[in-house]
Design an enzyme around this catalytic site. Structure first.
Site, mmCIF file in Angstrom:
data_model
loop_
_atom_site.group_PDB
_atom_site.id
_atom_site.type_symbol
_atom_site.label_atom_id
_atom_site.label_comp_id
_atom_site.label_asym_id
_atom_site.label_seq_id
_atom_site.Cartn_x
_atom_site.Cartn_y
_atom_site.Cartn_z
ATOM 1 N N SER A 131 63.163 30.649 -71.290
ATOM 2 C CA SER A 131 63.603 29.740 -72.355
ATOM 3 C C SER A 131 63.089 28.321 -72.098
ATOM 4 C CB SER A 131 65.127 29.785 -72.450
ATOM 5 O OG SER A 131 65.580 28.939 -73.468
ATOM 6 N N THR A 132 63.764 27.575 -71.225
ATOM 7 C CA THR A 132 63.237 26.244 -70.886
ATOM 8 C C THR A 132 62.092 26.374 -69.875
ATOM 9 O OG1 THR A 132 64.745 25.981 -69.009
ATOM 10 C CG2 THR A 132 65.523 25.190 -71.147
ATOM 11 N N ARG A 175 74.195 34.789 -74.229
ATOM 12 C CA ARG A 175 74.429 34.062 -72.975
ATOM 13 C C ARG A 175 75.752 33.311 -72.971
ATOM 14 N NH1 ARG A 175 68.802 31.324 -71.324
ATOM 15 N NH2 ARG A 175 68.550 31.045 -73.550
ATOM 16 N N LYS A 181 69.958 31.728 -57.300
ATOM 17 C CA LYS A 181 69.814 30.610 -58.250
ATOM 18 C C LYS A 181 71.136 29.872 -58.426
ATOM 19 C CE LYS A 181 69.262 30.994 -63.069
ATOM 20 N NZ LYS A 181 68.447 31.361 -64.234
HETATM 21 C C1 R5P Z 1 69.458 33.929 -66.862
HETATM 22 O O1 R5P Z 1 70.391 34.456 -66.369
HETATM 23 C C2 R5P Z 1 68.250 34.644 -67.364
HETATM 24 O O2 R5P Z 1 68.029 35.844 -66.695
HETATM 25 C C3 R5P Z 1 67.026 33.753 -67.272
HETATM 26 O O3 R5P Z 1 66.730 33.513 -65.916
HETATM 27 C C4 R5P Z 1 67.256 32.445 -67.958
HETATM 28 O O4 R5P Z 1 67.776 32.678 -69.230
HETATM 29 C C5 R5P Z 1 65.981 31.647 -68.063
HETATM 30 O O5 R5P Z 1 66.260 30.448 -68.696
HETATM 31 P P1 R5P Z 1 65.343 29.163 -68.510
HETATM 32 O O6 R5P Z 1 63.932 29.569 -68.839
HETATM 33 O O7 R5P Z 1 65.915 28.180 -69.468
HETATM 34 O O8 R5P Z 1 65.482 28.715 -67.088
#
Ligand code: R5P
Length: 294
Positions: A222-223, A94, A191
């Site tokens: 992730s979060t 990322r 987003k």
């Molecule tokens: C981002 O571009 C990915 O596709 C996921 O949406 C993102 O990594 C999710 O991260 P989190 O759970 O921290 O919002």
């Protein structure tokens, strides 16, 4: 072919060894009293062997990276003719640009070091955003697999009447592709990332979700903030149930509570990262890729 792991993917490595009728080789990984890494293969020689190192880069991605480098270098030192890294989840992707002056471009550093240590890399749904393919990052052969068909099969079996929602345009490659293959309705939300732990999402079309089951599909959870924000939007529009399916369940501390509070239930992941939400098994996908050619 010998199959081993540094520990994050033990179950997957053992299943893979069974499916491929290959020998599973347990590694000893420990620390010296001062904290230095200690690694040992249970054999004196790996002469002429192909060693398949199955290791997900979660949890503890930084430490895992070092484990992988040590395991690969030691395998070669013990005579292995080839080391294949199967990283069901590959980290560091990322941070694929220098967003602020002076930052490390983690994805490039990771790829450079791994390209020196292993002969081939196989991974599942890598978060390639600014790079179109693994070949743009790695100088060794790379195989990029997708869990799409497995996710599609799961959705068809459990939520045949759902509408699929990708919480951001990056996730649309999963949500839209799966919806298309199943003939289901789908949309991609817009987003805005305000910080690493804060996001805003909004519907940009009029997809009807009122009274329906919404399945949120993303590559990484992730979060949980992205999934939670998308769930709140879907609930506002009258969704009856919100389910989340992610390929890689990273789940930083607090993530499960975050998505639960936002009304997401259940949360389903594949076993690229070992977690209690694992319901979709990627072993057949990896086994087929290794059978195709090492
Ligand atoms: C981002 O571009 C990915 O596709 C996921 O949406 C993102 O990594 C999710 O991260 P989190 O759970 O921290 O919002």
């Amino acid at each position: 072919m010998l199959i081993t792991t540094c520990g994050n993917s033990e179950m997957l490595a053992k299943k893979l060894a069974k499916q491929l009728r290959a020998r599973y080789l347990p590694l000893t990984i420990a620390a010296f009293p001062d904290g230095d890494l200690y690694l040992r293969y249970p054999v004196a020689s790996l002469k002429s062997q192909t060693v398949v190192l199955v290791e997900s880069f979660q949890p503890h991605p930084n430490q895992t990276f070092l484990h992988v480098l040590f395991a690969a270098e030691t395998a070669k030192d013990l005579g292995a003719k080839k080391v294949i890294l199967v990283a069901p989840y590959l980290a560091f992707l990322r941070q694929d640009a220098r967003f602020k002056p002076g930052e490390a471009i983690s994805s490039q550093i990771m790829a450079k070091l791994l390209s020196k240590a292993v002969d081939k890399i196989i991974t599942i749904d890598p978060h390639l955003h600014r790079y179109a393919s693994l070949n743009e990052l790695f100088t060794i052969p790379g195989k990029r697999l997708t869990a799409d068909p497995l996710l599609a099969e799961y959705i068809q079996r459990h939520y045949p009447d759902a509408v699929l929602v990708g919480p951001d345009w990056e996730s649309s490659q999963w949500a839209a592709a799966i919806a298309k293959s199943l003939g289901m309705a789908s949309t991609t939300l817009k987003k805005k990332r305000l910080s690493p732990t804060n996001v805003q999402v909004r519907f940009v079309d009029h997809l009807a979700v009122k009274g329906k089951t919404v399945v949120l599909v993303d590559d990484i959870l992730s979060t949980g903030k992205t999934i939670a924000a998308a769930s709140r939007e879907a609930r506002k529009r009258g969704a009856r149930q919100v389910v989340a399916i992610a390929v890689h369940g990273v789940f930083v501390p607090g993530a499960q509570e975050t998505v639960k509070r936002a009304g997401v239930s259940p949360v389903i992941t594949t076993n690229t990262i070992t977690h209690p939400t694992n319901k979709i098994d990627v072993t057949p996908l990896l086994a087929a890729a290794l059978r195709e050619g090492t």
